[in-house]
Design an enzyme around this catalytic site. Structure first.
Site, PDB file in Angstrom:
ATOM      1  N   GLU A 189       0.792  -1.226   0.000  1.00 24.96           N
ATOM      2  CA  GLU A 189       0.000   0.000   0.000  1.00 24.96           C
ATOM      3  C   GLU A 189       0.827   1.279   0.000  1.00 24.96           C
ATOM      4  O   GLU A 189       0.824   2.037   0.984  1.00 24.96           O
ATOM      5  CB  GLU A 189      -0.945  -0.007   1.203  1.00 24.96           C
ATOM      6  CG  GLU A 189      -1.879  -1.185   1.235  1.00 24.96           C
ATOM      7  CD  GLU A 189      -2.968  -1.051   2.307  1.00 24.96           C
ATOM      8  OE1 GLU A 189      -2.890  -0.133   3.135  1.00 24.96           O
ATOM      9  OE2 GLU A 189      -3.910  -1.854   2.289  1.00 24.96           O
ATOM     10  N   GLU A 373      -5.489  -8.476   0.658  1.00 21.98           N
ATOM     11  CA  GLU A 373      -6.158  -8.178   1.931  1.00 21.98           C
ATOM     12  C   GLU A 373      -7.623  -7.878   1.686  1.00 21.98           C
ATOM     13  O   GLU A 373      -7.961  -7.132   0.761  1.00 21.98           O
ATOM     14  CB  GLU A 373      -5.565  -6.932   2.623  1.00 21.98           C
ATOM     15  CG  GLU A 373      -4.200  -7.126   3.218  1.00 21.98           C
ATOM     16  CD  GLU A 373      -3.685  -5.854   3.899  1.00 21.98           C
ATOM     17  OE1 GLU A 373      -4.508  -5.038   4.368  1.00 21.98           O
ATOM     18  OE2 GLU A 373      -2.466  -5.702   3.941  1.00 21.98           O
TER      19      GLU A 373
HETATM   20  C1  FCB Z   1      -4.446  -2.100   5.518  1.00 24.68           C
HETATM   21  C2  FCB Z   1      -3.086  -2.503   6.014  1.00 24.68           C
HETATM   22  C3  FCB Z   1      -3.096  -3.625   7.008  1.00 24.68           C
HETATM   23  C4  FCB Z   1      -4.272  -3.528   7.956  1.00 24.68           C
HETATM   24  C5  FCB Z   1      -5.567  -3.297   7.222  1.00 24.68           C
HETATM   25  C6  FCB Z   1      -6.778  -3.217   8.104  1.00 24.68           C
HETATM   26  O1  FCB Z   1      -4.428  -0.793   5.068  1.00 24.68           O
HETATM   27  O2  FCB Z   1      -2.290  -2.915   4.938  1.00 24.68           O
HETATM   28  O3  FCB Z   1      -1.854  -3.647   7.648  1.00 24.68           O
HETATM   29  O4  FCB Z   1      -4.021  -2.620   8.934  1.00 24.68           O
HETATM   30  O5  FCB Z   1      -5.474  -2.127   6.468  1.00 24.68           O
END
Ligand code: FCB
Length: 467
Positions: A189, A373
């Site tokens: 990110e 994620e």
């Molecule tokens: C993302 C992050 C991860 C976690 C999630 C909820 O932005 O990459 O580390 O904190 O959010």
């Protein structure tokens, strides 16, 4: 599989669980080559911040600064994974998860002069060796936000030199861990590192200036581009990619101004990262939104950044409804009466599907995708040894259905990593927000499998049994 892991699987008897999770029979998720796993990150779980020669990171400094993290929480102990890694791997394997995305901590493995720290490297070698023995596919993220503080002291991501230091770190890791990693993700990110870290200061290092954000982004992407050929040379059999968080922006009305606002939202969240990676250029609309913030780009940088990728990791959590701010930008227009999570984020699975299909249409060279994620926070409590996280079960089911729809629309998606394997240090929100499919009692470090994890396990067990 070790006895203790099979014990977890056996305790989860498919017949004993009413199942609101298992995907329908025609879902692509039944295909065995669609990887289903979980993700974590070093600073969020490891703890042991002063052990075995680990140097301070920007998150140690930031979380020790009063007022930056909720309740003054820090990653000092976190889930104590640095000491509990063996039982955590057993837990992961016991849940039947096929893949694990973890990150390595830069400040654990090199000193200020770039000299390798053997003890730190050995930790990751042991961990990855054990994961391999268990047959778990691994994705290693090299930078999940824990920049060594000594580099921040020299300007951090505002200093072009940090990109070259990152390349050295990538070189070390891929030489040391070659053969143990299935996929390397350079950065997690970059939007958060650049915008939250240097643009609005909500994350470490807590600097706040619009021009800083675009320059930090350029150096982050350059770091990525410099690292990719090094990873390819040192570890040719693994996949190489990057992880981007993406945001769905919808317009509050059909008016041209609101439509434009939604477009600009997605430029700022998505095209700012994906265009340089996949088209070799920054989107010009970004500088309409943020005038006079063009970064300093040297000759050859954009070619370096656009190095071909084997995969693109996509992190998705929510959508944002926006309207025109009456000038050149957008402002949020949060809808009423919608489902939200403990973070206040709107649950909107269609946003994931629409973004995936949109990227497939926009980028001719879009590489295969992993959802690296996706998940949600809820205020989970252990009652009689159990955690009933029904909103999460429904959330996961709906988002996996969105992924299936995108696959059926032609997007190449190879797998999905839940965020997160276990509750952990949720950055500026500390330990209050629980994203895990495994509950962590931070007083005792006891892990309790939540019902969502049981149902994921049940599904994976059934899928395996079908052969
Ligand atoms: C993302 C992050 C991860 C976690 C999630 C909820 O932005 O990459 O580390 O904190 O959010």
């Amino acid at each position: 599989m070790a006895n203790d892991s099979s014990a977890v699987l056996d305790a989860i008897s498919p017949d004993s669980i009413a199942d609101p999770f298992t995907p329908p029979a025609d879902s692509s998720l039944w295909q065995k080559n669609f990887l289903l796993g979980a993700a974590t990150a070093s600073y969020q779980i490891e703890g042991a911040v002063r052990e075995d020669g680990r140097l301070p990171s920007i998150w140690d400094t930031f979380s020790a600064t009063p007022g930056k993290v909720l309740a003054g929480d820090t990653g000092e102990v976190a889930c104590d994974h640095y000491h509990r890694w063996e039982s955590d791997v057993d837990l992961l394997a016991g849940l039947g998860l096929e893949a694990y995305r973890l990150s390595t901590a830069w400040p654990r493995v090199m000193d200020e002069a770039g000299v390798p720290n053997r003890k730190g490297l050995d930790f990751y070698k042991r961990l990855l060796t054990r994961l391999k023995e268990k047959g778990i596919t691994t994705m290693v993220t090299l930078y999940h936000w824990d920049l060594p503080q000594h580099l921040e002291d020299r300007g951090g991501w505002l200093n072009r030199d940090t990109a070259y230091r990152f390349a050295e770190y990538a070189d070390l890791m891929s030489r040391e861990l070659t053969g143990l990693v299935d996929a390397w993700a350079t950065l997690n990110e970059p939007w958060c590192s650049a915008y939250l870290g240097y643009g609005n200061g909500h994350h470490a290092p807590g600097r706040a200036n619009g021009r800083y954000a675009t320059q930090a982004m350029h150096h982050l992407l350059l770091a990525h581009g410099l690292a990719v050929p090094i990873l390819r040379a040192n570890d040719p059999d693994s996949q190489k990619g990057i992880v981007a968080n993406v945001g769905r922006g919808t317009a509050n009305s059909d008016s041209a101004a609101d439509q434009r606002a939604a477009h600009l939202f997605e430029v700022q969240h998505n095209a700012w990262i994906l265009d340089p990676l996949l088209k070799g250029a920054y989107p010009q609309d970004l500088f309409e939104l943020w005038p006079h913030t063009e970064p300093l780009v040297l000759e050859g940088d954009m070619e370096t950044i656009a190095a071909p990728l084997d995969f693109l990791g996509i992190n998705y959590y929510f959508r944002t409804n926006v309207e025109s701010d009456g000038a050149h930008g957008f402002t949020e227009a949060p809808p009423e009466g919608v489902e939200r999570t403990q973070m206040g984020w709107e649950v909107h699975p269609d946003g994931l599907r629409d973004l995936l299909i949109g990227f497939h249409g926009t980028y001719a060279n879009l590489p295969p995708i992993y959802i690296t994620e996706n998940g949600m926070a809820s205020d989970d409590k252990v009652t009689d040894g159990k955690v009933d996280d029904s909103q999460r079960i429904s959330f996961l089911k709906r988002h996996l259905a969105a992924v299936d729809q995108a696959i059926k629309a032609g997007v190449k998606i190879r797998g999905y990593f839940l965020w997160s394997l276990m509750d952990n240090f949720e950055w500026a929100f500390g330990y209050e927000r629980r994203f895990g499919i495994v509950h962590v009692d931070y007083g005792t470090q006891k892990r309790t499998i939540k019902r969502s994890a049981e149902l994921v396990t049940k599904f994976l067990k059934e899928r395996k049994a079908r052969g």
